[in-house]
Design a protein around this motif. Sequence first.
Motif, PDB file in Angstrom:
ATOM      1  N   LEU A 286      -1.861  15.309   0.772  1.00 43.39           N
ATOM      2  CA  LEU A 286      -1.490  15.619  -0.618  1.00 43.39           C
ATOM      3  C   LEU A 286      -1.840  17.060  -0.969  1.00 43.39           C
ATOM      4  O   LEU A 286      -1.070  17.753  -1.639  1.00 43.39           O
ATOM      5  N   LEU A 287      -2.997  17.496  -0.492  1.00 45.26           N
ATOM      6  CA  LEU A 287      -3.409  18.867  -0.804  1.00 45.26           C
ATOM      7  C   LEU A 287      -2.477  19.880  -0.142  1.00 45.26           C
ATOM      8  O   LEU A 287      -2.091  20.887  -0.728  1.00 45.26           O
ATOM      9  N   ARG A 288      -2.100  19.557   1.089  1.00 44.33           N
ATOM     10  CA  ARG A 288      -1.159  20.450   1.795  1.00 44.33           C
ATOM     11  C   ARG A 288       0.170  20.527   1.028  1.00 44.33           C
ATOM     12  O   ARG A 288       0.733  21.595   0.813  1.00 44.33           O
ATOM     13  N   LEU A 289       0.647  19.363   0.593  1.00 44.20           N
ATOM     14  CA  LEU A 289       1.934  19.325  -0.108  1.00 44.20           C
ATOM     15  C   LEU A 289       1.854  20.067  -1.443  1.00 44.20           C
ATOM     16  O   LEU A 289       2.759  20.810  -1.816  1.00 44.20           O
TER      17      LEU A 289
ATOM     18  N   GLU B  93       0.859  -1.200   0.000  1.00 42.27           N
ATOM     19  CA  GLU B  93       0.000   0.000   0.000  1.00 42.27           C
ATOM     20  C   GLU B  93       0.886   1.238   0.000  1.00 42.27           C
ATOM     21  O   GLU B  93       1.790   1.349   0.832  1.00 42.27           O
ATOM     22  N   THR B  94       0.627   2.152  -0.889  1.00 42.75           N
ATOM     23  CA  THR B  94       1.471   3.350  -0.933  1.00 42.75           C
ATOM     24  C   THR B  94       0.638   4.626  -1.037  1.00 42.75           C
ATOM     25  O   THR B  94       1.151   5.680  -1.414  1.00 42.75           O
ATOM     26  N   GLY B  95      -0.654   4.536  -0.716  1.00 39.78           N
ATOM     27  CA  GLY B  95      -1.508   5.717  -0.781  1.00 39.78           C
ATOM     28  C   GLY B  95      -1.151   6.714   0.318  1.00 39.78           C
ATOM     29  O   GLY B  95      -0.549   6.376   1.329  1.00 39.78           O
ATOM     30  N   VAL B  96      -1.532   7.972   0.062  1.00 36.06           N
ATOM     31  CA  VAL B  96      -1.272   9.055   1.024  1.00 36.06           C
ATOM     32  C   VAL B  96      -2.582   9.828   1.192  1.00 36.06           C
ATOM     33  O   VAL B  96      -3.286  10.092   0.202  1.00 36.06           O
TER      34      VAL B  96
END
Length: 905
Positions: free
Chosen positions: A533-536, A525-528
């Motif tokens: 993601l939005l912050r990044l 699993e490699t989801g974030v």
Amino acid sequence: MDSYSYLSNATPEYIENLYRDFKSNPAAIDPEFKKFFEGFDFASASYNGNGKAAGVSADEFKVFELITAYRNKGHLIANTNPLRARKNRHADLDLDSFGLTEKDLEKRFVIGAEIGLPNATLKDIIVRLQSLYCGTIGFEYGYVRNKAEREWLRKKIEDGGYVFSFDVMKKERILRSLNKAVVFENFLGKKYIGEKRFSLEGGETTIPALEAIINKSAAHGVKEVVFGMAHRGRLNVLANILGKTYEEIFNEFEGNNAGDPSFGDGDVKYHLGFSSQFKTEGGNDVYLKLMPNPSHLEAVNPIVAGFCRAKANSIYNENYDQILPITIHGDAAVAGQGIVYEVLQMAKLDGYYVGGTIHFVINNQIGFTTNFDEARSSDYCTSIAATIEAPVFHVNGDDPEATVFVSELAAEYRQLFNKDVFIDMVCYRKWGHNESDDPKYTQPLLYALIDKHQNIRDIYSKKLEEHGSIEAELAKKMEKEFWDDLQARLESVKQQPLPYKPQPTEIAWNSLRKARGVDFEKSPETGVAEKTLLRLAGAMNQVPENFTPVRKMVKYLKDRQQMMVEDKKLDWAAAELLAYASILDDGKDVRLSGEDVKRGTFTHRHVVVNDEKTDEEFNRLSRLSDKQGRFRVFNSHLSEYGVLGFEYGYSITDPNPLVIWEAQFGDFNNGAQIIIDQFIAAAESKWQKNSGLVMLLPHGYEGQGPEHSSARLERFLQMCAELNMVVVNITTPANFFHAMRRQLAWEFRKPLVVMSPKSLLRHPQCVSELKELTKGSFKEVIVDEPESKKIRKVVFCSGKVYYDLKERKDKEGKKDVLIARVEQLYPIPLKQMQAVIDQHPDAEVVWLQEEPKNMGAWQFLIGRLFGVLPKKVSRISRKNSASPATGYKKQHLKELEYLMTEALK
Ligand SMILES: Cc1ncc(C[n+]2csc(CCOP(=O)(O)OP(=O)(O)O)c2C)c(N)n1
């Protein structure tokens, strides 16, 4: 006309006028004259003691020129060759060259003060110059322009340092060290007759020299020394410098250590690496590492550099004074291999700086059967050093004190100036290239000399006896003790290995494991989380206050923000940067290097933005959070072999950073073929060295001609076996995101070869939804939604050709054709491919590739996969071709048309 002839032919009045000009405005006169007048003033002042210069004469200037010439060219006639006279290198140091004659020899010259002999006769001046610059050391440093460095070197050489003042203890240590080196080779030679060991004999002074470098460097703050070296003398260095136990070495000779095949195929003894800890003469602890290396000479140089850089980044807080790279070269190899130049060019580059490398050349005047004058055009095998103004100390290997002196000098110089420096130790090779080669076929005269030549231990002990420094008995005793010791160890008396405390990077590697086949059946699993993601995305699309991005970038960043944060859609670059940003956000580092990577060859990445007013750079991944890792991104110099080697070296040091090399176009990777073949593909099997290095290789048939279409996927696939690396040809931004994250999510490390996109970077269909990044994992196979109950044909393909086919299929309404993209070509997702076939048992199955039949994945797949699948799989590709692609756009389109028609037929 050079300044010398100009001035020495001038009238006394002219010189006096020039001297007056110098006194009134020194900056206004020719620098060479200025140097002379300064020296002259200094000399006069110290000689006369009244601070006034005596009359300047043209002859004084001639002598000054002679002194300068000895400093710059004395090395060309120095007595550095232990066997024979040197070739005439046209030093032109005779009196005549300076307009001087025999008659001048008895004349006195104030300028002699330059070398500590004010008002000495020319004869005495020349004697001193010859002893300083033409003894057993040739100092080559005239091209060093930095004044502080040049003067430091000059002082070291001229201020009496060169008259060695080693005390008896030090001399005895040198002798002991030579003794170890000599007896070790004799012993192996006698016990293992005819076995290849690439003996150091003839060059044994290497051992006291390396000890001197380590001791001196450790006294100046070095905590770790990393060696790269080839075959010659490697076993001796392992035993006598790194402290590898003799048992281990003997066992390797006896062939006792067959090795554990589950760890790979292993390698021959003179390629293996080693780590140890060592206490120096001064009581300092240093780590010593010898990198494993392939047969390919000099290939290890960039690996050593990358390794040191990574250590400096992760352990030594970027203090390059604490880690020292030493590369040991052969004379033929250092002169002939271009990689030496590629790595030297890194010396001052931000991204590749390692604080200076010490180069030690075991110059045995021969390369296999090749004479030195067949091996190079330059005067020296080290002449390349001048390109980066690295000083070279040429030294006679039969003078161990001189060799130790220059070794210490090199160590101090490196610590003080953080620059590369070379020691060219001229010696000889006692035997043939290896011990079973007969050198007399090709060098009968040279070997007649060598046969008669005494070994260095005997030469040195005799010299010490003659000088009363040691007793004859001691030398004999040393030999006997050491020989007995070796014999005892051969008879299996256990030698205590040196205690070793693993470093943090090694502990990190130890916490990882070896990969297994099942690991590749399902990716982790490699989801974030979307919030993250939005912050990044928000952080990377904003520049600091007071930063004025070039105008185009203002709009670009605004559009990015809209696309990523508002529309939640990601093109390739967006997903790529989010992958890196999310890794950084986890506190891990990312390093990306290659040609033009900051912007990206295809103007897509823009991870570094420039200020319109100042050119200043802003790294868009540097302001993500307080706890983030470092994003290190460097445009490399125009090198593939060197840079890929460097990044590989970086990647094997610490498993935590994600290390990425990007080729400008994928086909350029073949410039680094040695790194791929000898290291990336095989190092795990040969040396149990793992690496998580990513190679981004732009690939795809887009009508751009024979260059730049193919990254030579077939070559990578041909090298795939035993899970040695992962090869992917990815078609969606989201899948690329997961692939990059997977590199560090795995509990093991594997090199990742990516056939990366060109036109897909901007393809309107090549877009992912943000939500595809928030969960799930890398997809080895992507199967389109079937559009019909009855599938007539399953087309497997990989890479960009999918989009061509999809467009055509939709246009023609061929709903009964199903496309399945094989995103990972190795390890082969066999089960997933089989599942597709099983679901459509009546369908015809084809493999479509845009590469010619003899390239791409086809050959690999028929060999490894299609025999295993229950079905016949037929091929659609371009025809067998010598060149990867056509140079004619029309032909390209015709071929594409053929592929599409066949695939949908
Ligand atoms: C890149 C490369 N090409 C060719 C060889 C084959 N080879 C092995 S040793 C050698 C000669 C090396 O001479 P030199 O660098 O002077 O080292 P020496 O063996 O004399 O110590 C050659 C040509 C090699 N190992 N690597």
